[in-house]
Design a protein around this motif. Structure first.
Motif: not given
Lengths: 243, 218
Positions: B136-137, B140-141, B144
């Motif tokens: 979740y942390i 996703p970062l 990108r």
């Protein structure tokens, strides 16, 4: 007196050959606001980070609310829910809004429904004075605001202890105050706090106990006003002149 | 022989068939490559020393040898070593999976490690298990930051399919070669082949740019 909520028993921490904590014994009781100071490399941050297992102790035992940090991953996660942490660099999740940052923990860790988690997050943001910033992303907030969101995020998991690792060191002087104000409120509400800081004013006003660390050991342990006004040793006196 | 661009039209259907094979190998190969690369990259970033070493050896062996040698090995050496005989098309797809996987692993590892350690700590500090921190942390970062170098690798892999000519897969380059062998129209045919590759890589670039635009890099 009740059992201490944090018990360091002969705790050591090595980074390779480097001994950062040297057989530390320390009891912290409910409601205490312990301020940790000391020169860099003295082990104050490491001591704090051992409490919630972000650093693993290499000797002795460390008991938080009856649970040992050596108890394995599951116990460690429970300890972390009892010991909220605020970091020097805020470390807000950049892809989430302020509200999501605060609501995320309770939802994923405490199993709150999305609605309840968000409701609680709104209350907490209001408590740190940021009700109007709920839908802002961290990058749109000032450092002081980010740190207050971080405090709300830590509070959201309902910890029994709050750990602060130099919470104002990355902030401009005028922004430090808004963070310290929130911390003062917490202390007044009876939250048990362990704070690594260089803010001597805060230590004197809010701290119930001051610990000066040197070479991985607790060199001074006393009431803030007493030991700041009349440092019991030259090293601390020297240190205080430089903060 | 005079250059006559019009003759290209006669071979367009044949070339398109070749291009279709190229696209097929690329898409299936990269799908596998992304999965393999994600696994190997996460093994490098989060694994203990043994898991890390396994991924490290895989990545270094693949990055340190030419893809043509890898293809030859899969197609000619593997049957001897393990009596596994695979057809050229499967070999081609497998080669892209294995080859792209190694490069993508390094891309994934780099993206994951580029996400500040403080965010992982903040996630752990609120009591999240490590997999949730990744899911979740950090994930996703990192995702990108993955897009630009991943796009690069996609284009490289697409072009790498041209060397399956060595095992006789009827992809675009091979098709061009066959046409050329029959009519010796080198200028026209190789120009057409080049343009077709350009169109494919161009579309890929465009798609990636669109994805990048829709996703803010944090």
């Amino acid at each position: 007196m009740t059992d201490p909520i944090i018990q360091f028993r002969n705790v050591s921490k090595h980074f390779g050959p480097l001994k950062v904590l040297d057989e530390v014994d320390l009891d912290i009781h409910k409601g205490e606001v312990v301020v940790l100071i000391g020169p860099s490399g003295s082990g104050k941050s490491t001591l704090l980070r051992c409490i919630n297992g972000l650093e693993q102790i290499t000797g002795g035992d460390l008991i938080i609310n009856g649970m040992s940090v050596l108890g394995g991953n599951k116990v460690l996660r429970e300890i972390r829910q009892e010991a909220g942490m605020v970091f020097q660099q805020f470390n807000l999740f950049p892809q989430m809004t302020a509200l999501q940052n605060v609501a995320f923990g309770p939802q994923e860790v405490r199993g709150l429904s999305r609605k309840d988690a968000r409701e609680q997050a709104r209350e907490l943001l209001a408590k740190v004075g940021l009700a109007d910033k709920a839908d802002h992303e961290p990058s749109e907030l000032s450092g002081g605001q980010q740190q207050r969101v971080a405090i709300a995020r830590a509070l959201a998991i309902k910890p029994k202890v709050m750990l602060f690792d130099e919470p104002t060191s990355a902030l401009d002087p005028e922004l430090k105050q808004e963070v310290l104000t929130v911390m003062r409120t917490l202390a007044a509400e009876g939250m048990t706090m362990v704070v690594v800081t260089h803010e001597m004013g805060f230590a004197k006003q809010v701290g119930t106990r001051l610990i000066f660390m040197e070479h991985g050991k607790i060199a001074v342990d006393g009431h803030p006003r007493d030991v700041i006004d009349t440092p019991p040793n030259d090293r601390m006196k020297d240190f205080l002149q430089h903060v | 022989m005079e250059v006559n661009w019009l003759i290209i039209w006669d071979f367009i259907p044949q070339l398109l068939k070749g291009a279709q094979v190229t696209v097929h190998i690329t898409v299936v190969g990269l799908l596998g490559g992304v999965v393999l690369g994600a696994i190997a990259g996460l093994m490098r970033a989060y694994g203990n020393s043994v898991i890390n070493a396994i991924a490290f050896v895989y990545i270094e062996v693949i990055r340190g040898t030419p893809i043509v040698v890898q293809v030859m090995f899969l197609y000619f050496a593997l049957p001897v070593l393990a009596s596994i005989r695979i057809d050229p098309m499967t070999t081609a797809v497998l080669a892209i999976v294995i080859n792209a996987g190694a490069y993508i692993a390094e891309i994934v590892r780099g993206a994951v490690l580029s996400i500040s350690k403080g965010l992982t700590e903040a996630g752990l500090a609120i009591g999240l298990p490590r997999w949730k921190v990744i899911r979740y942390i950090v994930g996703p970062l990192a995702f990108r930051r993955l897009i630009p170098p991943l796009g690069n690798q996609f284009i490289v892999s697409l072009k790498d399919t041209s060397l399956f000519i060595v095992i006789g897969v009827g992809e675009l380059t091979r098709t061009g070669q066959e046409i050329m062998a029959a009519n010796f129209r080198a200028v026209e045919i190789w120009t057409a082949v080049a343009v077709m590759y350009l169109i494919m890589t161009g579309v890929l670039s465009l798609m990636l740019r669109m994805i990048e635009k829709r996703m803010r890099i944090l």
